[in-house]
Design a protein around this motif. Structure first.
Motif, mmCIF file in Angstrom:
data_model
loop_
_atom_site.group_PDB
_atom_site.id
_atom_site.type_symbol
_atom_site.label_atom_id
_atom_site.label_comp_id
_atom_site.label_asym_id
_atom_site.label_seq_id
_atom_site.Cartn_x
_atom_site.Cartn_y
_atom_site.Cartn_z
ATOM 1 N N THR A 184 0.813 -1.219 0.000
ATOM 2 C CA THR A 184 0.000 0.000 0.000
ATOM 3 C C THR A 184 0.848 1.272 0.000
ATOM 4 O O THR A 184 0.307 2.371 0.127
ATOM 5 C CB THR A 184 -0.939 0.019 1.223
ATOM 6 O OG1 THR A 184 -0.159 -0.020 2.426
ATOM 7 C CG2 THR A 184 -1.911 -1.143 1.191
ATOM 8 N N GLY B 276 2.372 2.925 -2.374
ATOM 9 C CA GLY B 276 2.013 3.878 -3.426
ATOM 10 C C GLY B 276 0.754 4.656 -3.088
ATOM 11 O O GLY B 276 0.701 5.880 -3.253
ATOM 12 N N VAL B 277 -0.255 3.969 -2.603
ATOM 13 C CA VAL B 277 -1.515 4.624 -2.239
ATOM 14 C C VAL B 277 -1.287 5.602 -1.085
ATOM 15 O O VAL B 277 -1.791 6.731 -1.110
ATOM 16 C CB VAL B 277 -2.596 3.577 -1.868
ATOM 17 C CG1 VAL B 277 -3.853 4.234 -1.336
ATOM 18 C CG2 VAL B 277 -2.909 2.698 -3.058
ATOM 19 N N ARG B 278 -0.513 5.183 -0.089
ATOM 20 C CA ARG B 278 -0.217 6.074 1.051
ATOM 21 C C ARG B 278 0.487 7.333 0.572
ATOM 22 O O ARG B 278 0.177 8.441 1.013
ATOM 23 C CB ARG B 278 0.664 5.353 2.079
ATOM 24 C CG ARG B 278 -0.076 4.543 3.089
ATOM 25 C CD ARG B 278 0.788 4.144 4.280
ATOM 26 N NE ARG B 278 2.195 3.946 4.004
ATOM 27 C CZ ARG B 278 2.761 2.797 3.636
ATOM 28 N NH1 ARG B 278 2.009 1.725 3.481
ATOM 29 N NH2 ARG B 278 4.051 2.718 3.421
ATOM 30 N N ASN B 279 1.435 7.177 -0.353
ATOM 31 C CA ASN B 279 2.159 8.333 -0.854
ATOM 32 C C ASN B 279 1.242 9.298 -1.604
ATOM 33 O O ASN B 279 1.371 10.518 -1.474
ATOM 34 C CB ASN B 279 3.321 7.888 -1.752
ATOM 35 C CG ASN B 279 4.434 7.246 -0.954
ATOM 36 O OD1 ASN B 279 4.547 7.437 0.261
ATOM 37 N ND2 ASN B 279 5.267 6.462 -1.626
ATOM 38 N N VAL B 280 0.309 8.768 -2.371
ATOM 39 C CA VAL B 280 -0.651 9.623 -3.095
ATOM 40 C C VAL B 280 -1.536 10.369 -2.097
ATOM 41 O O VAL B 280 -1.764 11.571 -2.228
ATOM 42 C CB VAL B 280 -1.509 8.793 -4.084
ATOM 43 C CG1 VAL B 280 -2.680 9.600 -4.618
ATOM 44 C CG2 VAL B 280 -0.644 8.268 -5.223
ATOM 45 N N VAL B 281 -2.043 9.661 -1.094
ATOM 46 C CA VAL B 281 -2.903 10.293 -0.092
ATOM 47 C C VAL B 281 -2.137 11.395 0.633
ATOM 48 O O VAL B 281 -2.655 12.500 0.829
ATOM 49 C CB VAL B 281 -3.446 9.238 0.911
ATOM 50 C CG1 VAL B 281 -4.116 9.893 2.095
ATOM 51 C CG2 VAL B 281 -4.410 8.297 0.199
ATOM 52 N N ALA C 299 0.494 13.052 -0.472
ATOM 53 C CA ALA C 299 0.763 14.141 -1.415
ATOM 54 C C ALA C 299 -0.468 15.019 -1.598
ATOM 55 O O ALA C 299 -0.374 16.249 -1.617
ATOM 56 C CB ALA C 299 1.220 13.572 -2.755
ATOM 57 N N LEU C 300 -1.638 14.387 -1.730
ATOM 58 C CA LEU C 300 -2.871 15.164 -1.877
ATOM 59 C C LEU C 300 -3.164 15.987 -0.629
ATOM 60 O O LEU C 300 -3.563 17.146 -0.713
ATOM 61 C CB LEU C 300 -4.047 14.238 -2.205
ATOM 62 C CG LEU C 300 -4.012 13.590 -3.589
ATOM 63 C CD1 LEU C 300 -5.107 12.536 -3.704
ATOM 64 C CD2 LEU C 300 -4.129 14.638 -4.676
#
Length: 118
Positions: free
Chosen positions: A95, A97-102, A104-105
Motif C-alpha cells: 500500500t 504507493g496509495v499512502r504516498n498519493v494520499v 501528497a494530496l
C-alpha cells in the motif's frame, strides 16, 4: 521500634525459557525485533544470528502482572506476533504507493490553502 511484617510472601522466582529459530533468508530481523518488543512485560527476547538462522531465546518469568506463560504458550504467542509483524510489513509494502498519493494530496491541499490565505 516495631518491626514491620512483610506485606506478602513472594513466591520463589520461576521462569520458562524457550528457543525458537528461523531461517534468515525467509524471516526478516525487523519482524523478530518488533515481535520481541511487543512481548515486553511478558517475556524477554534475545535474538542471535547463528549461521543462516536467527535464534530467539525467550524467557518468561513471574511478574506483578500475573502467572508465567508455559513454554508452549510463550512460543505460540511469539510466533503469532512474528506472523502479525510479517503481515504488517507486507501490507505496508503493498500500500506504499496509495499512502504516498494520499499524503501528497493532503499536503498539497495544505500548501494550496496556505498560498490562498497569503
Amino acid at each position: 521500634m516495631r518491626l514491620m511484617h512483610p506485606a506478602a510472601n513472594l513466591p520463589a522466582a520461576c521462569s520458562v525459557e524457550v528457543a525458537v529459530d528461523f531461517d534468515s533468508s525467509i524471516q526478516s530481523l525487523g519482524a523478530l525485533e518488533a515481535a520481541a518488543y511487543r512481548l515486553i512485560g511478558t517475556a524477554t527476547c534475545q535474538v542471535d544470528r547463528a549461521g543462516d538462522r536467527y535464534v530467539c531465546r525467550l524467557v518468561s518469568s513471574n511478574s506483578q502482572k500475573g502467572a508465567v506463560l508455559g513454554s508452549n504458550d510463550l512460543k505460540e504467542r511469539f510466533l503469532n506476533l512474528v506472523a502479525d509483524e510479517n503481515l504488517r510489513a507486507r501490507v505496508a509494502e503493498r500500500t506504499e504507493g496509495v499512502r504516498n498519493v494520499v499524503l501528497a494530496l493532503a499536503f498539497g491541499a495544505l500548501a494550496v490553502n496556505k498560498n490562498d490565505a497569503g
